[in-house]
Enzyme design. Sequence first.
Site, PDB file in Angstrom:
ATOM      1  N   GLY A   1       0.785  -1.239   0.248  1.00  0.00           N
ATOM      2  CA  GLY A   1       0.184   0.182   0.015  1.00  0.00           C
ATOM      3  C   GLY A   1       0.580   1.362   0.221  1.00  0.00           C
TER       4      GLY A   1
ATOM      5  CD  GLN B   1       2.279   6.402   4.338  1.00  0.00           C
ATOM      6  OE1 GLN B   1       2.713   6.164   5.743  1.00  0.00           O
ATOM      7  NE2 GLN B   1       2.397   7.201   4.107  1.00  0.00           N
ATOM      8  CB  SER B   2       3.870  -1.114   2.207  1.00  0.00           C
ATOM      9  OG  SER B   2       5.040  -1.694   2.381  1.00  0.00           O
ATOM     10  CG  ASN B   3       4.848  -0.097   7.834  1.00  0.00           C
ATOM     11  OD1 ASN B   3       5.145   1.122   8.571  1.00  0.00           O
ATOM     12  ND2 ASN B   3       3.546  -0.491   8.584  1.00  0.00           N
TER      13      ASN B   3
ATOM     14  CB  ALA C   1       6.980  -0.474   0.215  1.00  0.00           C
TER      15      ALA C   1
END
Length: 330
Positions: free
Chosen positions: A66, A68-70, A72
């Site tokens: 997403g 706000q992917s942690n 990524a």
Amino acid sequence: MKNPDKIELANIPTPIQSIFFEGFEILIKRDDYTGIEWTGNKIRKLEYLIFDALEKKADVLITCGGIQSNHARATAAVASRFGLKAILYLRGKEPKHFDGNLALDKLFGADIRFVTQEEYDNIQEIANKEIESIKKKGLKAIFIPEGGSSPLGIWGYIECAQEISKQLKIFKNKPSHIITAVGSGGTLAGLVLGKKLYGLKSSLIGVNVLKTSGDFEKIVCELANECSRKYRLGVKVNSKDFTILDGYSEEGYENISKEKLELLTYVSQDYGLLLDPAYTGKAFFGMVDHFIYQGNEFNKLMFIHTGGVFGIFPKLKKYLDTLDNSSFKV
Ligand SMILES: Cc1ncc(COP(=O)(O)O)c(C=O)c1O
């Protein structure tokens, strides 16, 4: 049994702290302390995945998540640490302002590509094309699946289960339940395997922040059994080995209800504990609602704080809006 090789990056073992919530002791396993840039659960998986990528002489890591992917953000941090390039496929429209994890992705030098839900559903295909086009330039790219949740990545949480099992030896009163947020299923899948391998007695509970309990019963079992087959662990997992508490993300993965935010700001004010809106906030809410407010049976709870702090920043105003103006002032 020999664990696959990894590169040590995370600050582990992470500490276990204790809080008293409504009179009940809750142990908090501080996996948000794994490291500032790669805070949270993802670095445990990435330790294995980056070893593998470097062994395969990769130049580029491709992953997805997403906006706000942690995962990524942690992948971008690890890539820049080892002089690799990261390509991140993020689900959603490019926002006007980059904030939280997204801003950090940029700071870590990642190549960010925004994709629609439809494109995201075919992300493996898109990644394969990218890998081919990178190959033509004489470079090697590797695709890391969403959340780092592959049979190799979940070793991070097999190892964490062993860590917990060792740490709990000095506790007279051990937790009856261990609770974690579930996003791609890898953290829970690793814990389920680790519980079997290292004789952890606590029941494992996942609070899903997207999809359904049925989806995760399938995803977690498949992932765990694939890992067990591939690494000859000699254990088999079925859906009775864990429980998914469904219904704590009705507002949707990217949102958080006012009721939940009120609990999160109470927890930050009274316990100094930061919980994010997408994962740990929903899982913590689900845990206290199910066990403490609804009175379902338990002896002692352990909550795995899987990180996500940077996800608070894009929603900071909402957090602050829930604070009671009349609160005590010194
Ligand atoms: C902060 C945080 N907690 C929990 C999870 C869930 O972990 P998993 O994807 O392994 O289910 C994620 C990622 O999805 C996360 O970023």
